[in-house]
Design an enzyme around this catalytic site. Sequence first.
Site, mmCIF file in Angstrom:
data_model
loop_
_atom_site.group_PDB
_atom_site.id
_atom_site.type_symbol
_atom_site.label_atom_id
_atom_site.label_comp_id
_atom_site.label_asym_id
_atom_site.label_seq_id
_atom_site.Cartn_x
_atom_site.Cartn_y
_atom_site.Cartn_z
ATOM 1 N N GLU A 80 0.801 -1.223 0.000
ATOM 2 C CA GLU A 80 0.000 0.000 0.000
ATOM 3 C C GLU A 80 0.839 1.281 0.000
ATOM 4 O OE1 GLU A 80 -2.689 -0.720 3.315
ATOM 5 O OE2 GLU A 80 -4.057 -1.827 2.000
ATOM 6 N N ALA A 81 1.778 1.356 -0.923
ATOM 7 C CA ALA A 81 2.559 2.590 -1.116
ATOM 8 C C ALA A 81 1.752 3.494 -2.052
ATOM 9 C CB ALA A 81 3.923 2.260 -1.696
#
Length: 501
Positions: free
Chosen positions: A165-166
């Site tokens: 989840e960057a």
Amino acid sequence: MLLQRTLVVLALTVHTALCGYQRSIVHFDMKGAPPKVAYFKQLLTMMSGLGATGVLMEWEDMFPYQGDLNRIVNKNAYTEEEVISILEHAQQLELEVIPLVQTLAHMEWILKNEEFSHLREDERYPMVACIGDPSSLELILDSVNQLMQVHSKFNTRYIHIGADEAFQVGICEADRLILPVKYENDTLRMIFDHLKKVSINVTEEFPATKVLMWYDELKSAPLELIKEYSLDELVIPVVWKYTANLDNDLPPEMWKNMSYSFKEVWGGSAFKGADGASRYWNRLKPYILNNKEWYLQNEKYKLHFTTFDSIIITGWQRYDHFASLCELWPTSMVSLALNLIVLTKFHIDTASAEQVINALNCPPSTTLDQLVAGTDKCRYPGYRARDAIRDYFQLKTFFENSTWVHNRENGWLQSSHMRLSASNPYYIDAIGKAYERTLKKMDTITNNMRTAFTEIFYPDVIEEFETDYITPFYEELQKRKDAVANIDTKRSYGPRPWFRL
């Protein structure tokens, strides 16, 4: 003929032995409601008894970091002696321990602080590190190395470096400067180079340790790019998804592409903390469905890989560092127990159910249906907190489903009635008594909950849980009860209109 029968039996035996996952790693998420040490050890003992083979420890700000990070650790952080005591207990139980430290995103616990806010990818959001800045890598490697210095004393074969989840990349000034010069303006190249540096640091400093990472950045990456940065040799992807339709969410093409680059892959399911950011009672069914799907994914795709026999069964306590608490350990032990069976057998047979009933210290008369419905009276560690949360959940659900109360509220106790202290007592006196009964029960439940939480959690946990889940409901009932009492003092009213411009 006898030889043929023997071969068939052997083949069936081998197939049965290889069905399901050989390693089930249970996730400890300590960014929300970290357990006190004694309770931590009780949980580890329970997991071992339930068939887990290891634990994934996401310490976050509860690890006793030194140096620059020491100033920002949780005020309830474990001491190094406590961490070693926990790891020793896991070792005695023959549980494999895998530390998890975030190295790209979900770094809120560091980046929320003013002294490290300049290392944010986006200055507005304390989530992703600005990986183009060498100071970010230095800080990340410091956190990895400090963690591993302790864990490596216990034959640590794996470390998990996160990397899921960057949501923001290529925004900070350092990134914008280096992207065209070094990475052809390709943010994925920059991420891969960063992950390569982190992984090489681990393999050089701790040669016996392999690197796991969430699959997010790998699932759609060009095969040649994965190879260019040697990630096919440096990391093992952990494919995670918490839904009940994995064929749709993890299509065959994804698995095929993964198999071109990686010989080994792990799965990632959930037993709690993935059914809504503010859900505090474990519904169980979504997790059973998810883990059954993961069993089937293993059956379908294990031949694509040299090794696909391990799964991390996650148990989130928060969605991120800032999110509300969700589905705490005491509410989720039955889910963990049953889903560990699902991952190895798919079906929960009578013998397995009996083993769970014994392991969770349930009355002998307990049935599988009671476990699934959450009506059991099992007495495993933390059960008093489970009982209090369940009592509150059932009370609130009962009140919310009390149609006769809400029909009267909608007709005779709207905001205007409470503002004017004007209504028909014939209709509201009864609901006033319902408020009073419910509030009295809530007082008892809350007292029980405070006592139970104090035994297993640090003091801030009950304060947060009450503030988010109990106080709003309590205060709303109290406000309505007071409104009924005020109205009951009136004996006459003047002519309408009561709202005057």
